[in-house]
Design a protein around this motif. Structure first.
Motif, PDB file in Angstrom:
ATOM      1  N   PHE A  82       0.830  -1.203   0.000  1.00 44.13           N
ATOM      2  CA  PHE A  82       0.000   0.000   0.000  1.00 44.13           C
ATOM      3  C   PHE A  82       0.867   1.257   0.000  1.00 44.13           C
ATOM      4  N   VAL A  83       1.946   1.244   0.788  1.00 44.42           N
ATOM      5  CA  VAL A  83       2.869   2.384   0.804  1.00 44.42           C
ATOM      6  C   VAL A  83       3.538   2.550  -0.548  1.00 44.42           C
ATOM      7  N   ARG A  84       3.909   1.432  -1.186  1.00 40.43           N
ATOM      8  CA  ARG A  84       4.510   1.500  -2.527  1.00 40.43           C
ATOM      9  C   ARG A  84       3.549   2.139  -3.518  1.00 40.43           C
ATOM     10  N   ALA A  85       2.278   1.775  -3.435  1.00 43.56           N
ATOM     11  CA  ALA A  85       1.295   2.360  -4.351  1.00 43.56           C
ATOM     12  C   ALA A  85       1.164   3.862  -4.142  1.00 43.56           C
ATOM     13  N   LEU A  86       1.171   4.304  -2.863  1.00 43.60           N
ATOM     14  CA  LEU A  86       1.092   5.741  -2.598  1.00 43.60           C
ATOM     15  C   LEU A  86       2.322   6.470  -3.120  1.00 43.60           C
ATOM     16  N   ALA A  87       3.507   5.882  -2.919  1.00 39.28           N
ATOM     17  CA  ALA A  87       4.740   6.529  -3.393  1.00 39.28           C
ATOM     18  C   ALA A  87       4.764   6.613  -4.921  1.00 39.28           C
ATOM     19  N   GLU A  88       4.367   5.522  -5.586  1.00 41.94           N
ATOM     20  CA  GLU A  88       4.343   5.546  -7.057  1.00 41.94           C
ATOM     21  C   GLU A  88       3.333   6.573  -7.568  1.00 41.94           C
ATOM     22  N   LEU A  89       2.175   6.635  -6.916  1.00 36.17           N
ATOM     23  CA  LEU A  89       1.162   7.610  -7.339  1.00 36.17           C
ATOM     24  C   LEU A  89       1.652   9.037  -7.110  1.00 36.17           C
ATOM     25  N   ASP A  90       2.343   9.258  -6.001  1.00 33.41           N
ATOM     26  CA  ASP A  90       2.890  10.592  -5.715  1.00 33.41           C
ATOM     27  C   ASP A  90       3.936  10.995  -6.750  1.00 33.41           C
ATOM     28  N   ASP A  91       4.821  10.067  -7.108  1.00 36.15           N
ATOM     29  CA  ASP A  91       5.837  10.369  -8.133  1.00 36.15           C
ATOM     30  C   ASP A  91       5.191  10.665  -9.476  1.00 36.15           C
ATOM     31  N   TRP A  92       4.171   9.887  -9.815  1.00 32.93           N
ATOM     32  CA  TRP A  92       3.507  10.095 -11.112  1.00 32.93           C
ATOM     33  C   TRP A  92       2.817  11.452 -11.170  1.00 32.93           C
TER      34      TRP A  92
END
Length: 886
Positions: A103-113
């Motif tokens: 879940f944290v990985r998904a938030l980080a990837e979404l933030d970078d995008w």
């Protein structure tokens, strides 16, 4: 007996039936009830259900990211928030309140995008209205939502390569599912099968009975029937028999799952103690990262292979062959090269092979950045500097080791001296320097990040010095010129305080001497004009920075760059503009106002000094610049620490123009053919004069215009107060080297030019002027006043003569007074108007007269044609009569 159930030919079946009776098993009978079905029940925990829901939403989010659908991504993100709220009790119970890693990985990837999409303004302009609004809302909601997970995201970004927790969760869930399946299978199901018929015992070493193996359900029977008896017909019973049982298929699936779990544990480098106890073997715990223990013979080589330089080079070729291909994992390539370099070091294969592997790693690091226009990540740039530094260390440690592009792969010598390695250290250095410039341009120049990034210039400069040592030893003169030019690029814009010191030890080399040494080598050995041109411009810039006006001016005049610079590349033209701007500042600091104005005029009159100096882009109207051109021009911009203050340039230009233009305007006040020396300054002055109410000056430009108006009146004190005050000191003059000397020079020049303006304006009023009175009025030395008046008389600017005994200037009244001059101007204008009216009247009168003349001439031409026709007919008649008589 029907022959459809026979396995061989007709004769074989008959002979076998005669020997012994064949007992056939009845076909299995399946009985189903109406309300019973063959189903599997899987019991799942609440954690699995909630996590599966989160994973599904995250998967849809990633799909939306691929197609850049911000509207759908916003909706999925809102669903993800609601799903995580439902899963919060499970997370608090199972994970102790810490968000799962996937879940944290998904938030980080979404933030970078979202951050990348928001920073790309060109792409944002092309978005639709709905997507643009969705991007803004998604950015705001994401920034607000991720505040609760800042610590988890920071921990994830420290090592994003670690596996997610959901992998172990999947492993345990899969094993639980298999256990549940076994439990369900043990329970009675709704399917009832008749008892399995007894199978026939296997034959006892009788080859003739192979074809009669009724009970075999494996693939051996099919293989024997296909391979040995190709002409035989497969029986219906063998055709419809199930090949493997359900139990065997489940065992195969369990083995595959266990194998996948073991591979995942090996990749992550973590083996749990429970697995060690279950397997019963002794396992070695391996730590991931740089300190990972690597066996002597890793998996990239066979177990029994003898690792030598040739084998490592062959493996390096296989890894390098994947460069540039589609779907190539660049990070995996870097890991393989690091592992290969470690293996070579463990087997002591030599420094030459290490140099070759380092060169391959540098090339892979350059390939890691997919876009050439974008900057490299700082962590990979640091690794790049380390690898290049290690290459230089190896080359400096071995004098018999040469790295050059001239060697082919067949000419390489990696085992015995002298070592020859294919590669180019200078190219790697140049690209490293370019990436450093990109990193600086990507940072906010007013942030601490820019300052921290600028500290790396010390590393780059030290690395360039070491590379120069290697190139001086092994390189050609052209390569030495390239290395020296890189050193000059980091040196020419820096001010050296030691250069102005008088107590400097004689053996110490200042930057001026170093620049002279490097530039002279390029002047003598460069084969291309570009390096020589850039070296000359950098040398002029450095001289001007240290107020060496005459050396810089002479070098510019001898090079004749003004005639050919327009044919140079854009980066060289930018350097030329920077050099001329700095040369103008140097001339102004030395009191050469005309030269300063001449250096800055071409740059400032265009109105685009910011673009010409590559310090930013001005907004364009009506699509004057395309996106491609704007992208290219952004790549040419200079880093912030190399900028020249544009306000300082404009102030110096306007003050120089004021000191030249105002005395000239006073001397030619009534001259209709007066030319403009500075068009920009003249326009600003005229705009100020047209204003009905002029308030106190606020901006730097208004200060210069107010000072010009005061000088025009002869009020030098007001002029000096407008130019030199606390506000102007803080914004302009304190930025110069030797600010006190500059202010003193400005006061002297303003008093002198104010004196000249006063003489031009009010000379017709006086019969004689006392030089002592002028000296007291303008606070100048008497000798300086005498010099200025004498120069004006010699240049015929002032009609006067000097009387030395009385120290007076006797004025000759040959010039018209102000009233007479205005009357003469009026008379000239009236005469011009009268002349123009007379010419207009003449044109109109000649038009009417010419119309009557044209009508008379037309009548005459018509009558002439009639007479000519009558004469021609008369002649023809006479000729006919004469022929008839004959």
């Amino acid at each position: 007996m029907s022959r459809f159930f026979a396995t061989g030919t007709d004769s074989e079946s008959e002979s076998s039936s005669e020997d012994e009776p064949v007992v056939r098993a009845p076909a299995p009978v399946y009985t189903f009830s109406d309300d019973e079905e063959e189903t599997k029940r899987v019991v799942r925990s609440m954690k699995e259900k909630r996590y599966e829901e989160l994973e599904g939403i995250i998967h849809s989010l990633r799909n939306h990211r691929k197609i850049k659908d911000f509207s759908s991504a916003l909706a999925s993100f809102e669903e993800l928030q609601k799903a995580y709220t439902r899963a919060a009790p499970v997370v608090a119970k199972e994970e102790n309140g810490v968000a799962p890693r996937f879940f944290v990985r998904a938030l980080a990837e979404l933030d970078d995008w979202v951050s990348t999409a928001w920073s790309d303004r060109d792409s944002r302009k092309t978005l639709s209205k709905g997507n643009s609004k969705a991007l803004t809302s998604l950015r705001q909601k994401l920034r607000k939502y991720t505040k609760d997970f800042e610590s988890e995201i920071a921990t994830f970004r420290e090592d994003p390569d670690l596996p997610d927790d959901d992998e172990e969760h999947k492993d345990t869930s899969s094993s639980d599912e298999s256990d549940d399946e076994d439990k369900v299978k043990d329970k009675p199901v709704s399917v009832r099968r008749s008892p399995e018929p007894p199978r026939r015992p296997p034959p006892q070493d009788d080859e003739s009975s192979d074809s009669m193996d009724w009970g075999s359900s494996s693939s051996d029977s099919s293989e024997s029937s296909d391979g040995e008896n190709r002409g035989d017909v497969m029986t219906i019973r063998a055709k419809f028999y199930k090949k493997t049982t359900e139990k065997e298929g489940e065992e195969e699936r369990d083995r595959r799952k266990a194998k996948r779990r073991e591979e995942r544990r090996e990749r992550s480098g973590k083996i749990s103690k429970k697995d060690q106890a279950d397997d019963g073997g002794e396992w070695e715990t391996v730590k991931g990262g740089k300190g990972a223990a690597i066996s002597d013979k890793p998996k990239m080589f066979a177990k029994d292979s003898d690792i030598d330089a040739a084998l490592v080079v062959k493996k390096l070729g296989e890894i390098s062959a994947a460069r540039g291909r589609k779907r190539t994992d660049r990070r995996a390539q870097l890991e393989l090269l690091h592992e290969l370099r470690t293996v070579a070091a463990q087997h002591n294969l030599g420094d030459a092979l290490q140099l070759k592997l380092r060169a391959a790693t540098v090339a892979a690091l350059f390939d890691y950045n997919p876009k050439v226009s974008d900057a490299m990540k700082p962590e990979y740039w640091s690794r790049l500097v380390e690898n290049v530094d290690q290459m230089v260390t190896l080359l400096l440690a071995h004098e018999d080791m040469v790295l050059s592009e001239a060697f082919t792969e067949e000419q390489e010598q990696l085992v015995t001296a002298p070592f020859r390695v294919r590669g180019c250290l200078l190219t790697a250095l140049e690209r490293l320097d370019d990436e450093f410039t990109k990193l600086l341009k990507e940072c906010d120049p007013h942030s601490n990040e820019y300052v921290e990034r600028l500290k790396d210039e010390v590393r780059v400069s030290a690395l360039i010095d070491r590379v120069c040592q290697v190139v001086e030893r092994d390189g050609s003169p052209q390569e030495i010129c390239r290395a020296y030019l890189r050193k000059i690029d980091h040196l020419y814009y820096k001010f050296d305080t030691r250069a102005v010191r008088k107590d400097l030890p004689p053996g110490e080399e200042t930057t001026i001497k170093k620049m002279e040494r490097l530039c002279k080598y390029i002047y003598a050995h460069d084969e291309t004009d570009r390096l020589r041109t850039r070296a000359i411009l950098s040398h002029i810039y450095h001289h001007a920075l240290h107020d060496n006006w005459f050396q810089a001016r002479d070098l510019l005049l001898m090079s004749h760059l003004q005639e050919t610079v327009q044919h140079s590349d854009p980066s060289t033209q930018i350097l030329y503009n920077r050099t001329m701007a700095n040369l103008g500042l140097c001339a102004f600091r030395r009191g050469n106002v005309k030269e300063a104005h001449g250096c800055l005029a071409e740059l400032m009159m265009t109105g685009k000094p910011k673009e010409l100096l590559a310090q930013g882009l001005l907004p364009q109207r009506q699509h004057e610049r395309s996106k491609e051109q704007e992208k290219i021009e952004k790549q040419r911009q200079m880093p912030f620490h190399m900028h020249i203050n544009l306000e300082l340039l404009e102030c110096v230009y306007l003050v120089s123009a004021m000191l030249i233009e105002i005395p000239y305007m006073a001397a030619h006040e009534f001259d209709a053919r007066r030319r403009m020396i500075s068009k920009t300054f003249y326009q600003n002055l005229r705009a100020s004069e047209r204003q009905a109410l002029v308030g106190p000056p606020e901006s730097m430009r208004e200060h210069a215009v107010a000072a010009a108006r005061a000088m025009r009146r002869g009020d030098w004190r007001a002029c000096l107060n407008f130019i030199v005050n606390e506000k102007m000191n803080a914004k302009v003059w304190d930025l110069m080297v030797g600010a006190d000397n500059v202010r003193a020079m400005l006061g002297r020049l303003i008093r002198e030019e104010s004196l000249r303006t006063y003489l031009f304006t009010y000379a017709h009023v006086y019969a004689s002027l006392s030089l002592r009175s002028l000296a007291d009025m303008f606070e100048l030395p008497r000798q300086r006043v005498h010099s200025l008046v004498s120069k004006m008389i010699i240049n015929e600017e002032l009609l006067a003569s000097l009387d030395d005994p009385s120290e007076c200037a006797i004025l000759h009244r040959s010039e018209p007074t102000r009233m007479q001059a205005l009357a003469l101007q009026l008379a000239d204008k009236v005469g011009n108007v009268v002349d123009s009216n007379e010419r207009i009247f003449e044109k109109q009168g000649s038009f009417f007269q010419r119309g009557g003349q044209q009508r008379g001439e037309g009548r005459q031409r018509g009558e002439g044609r009639q007479r000519e026709g009558w004469n021609r007919r008369t002649r023809n008649r006479r000729r006919d009569d004469e022929r008839g008589d004959d």
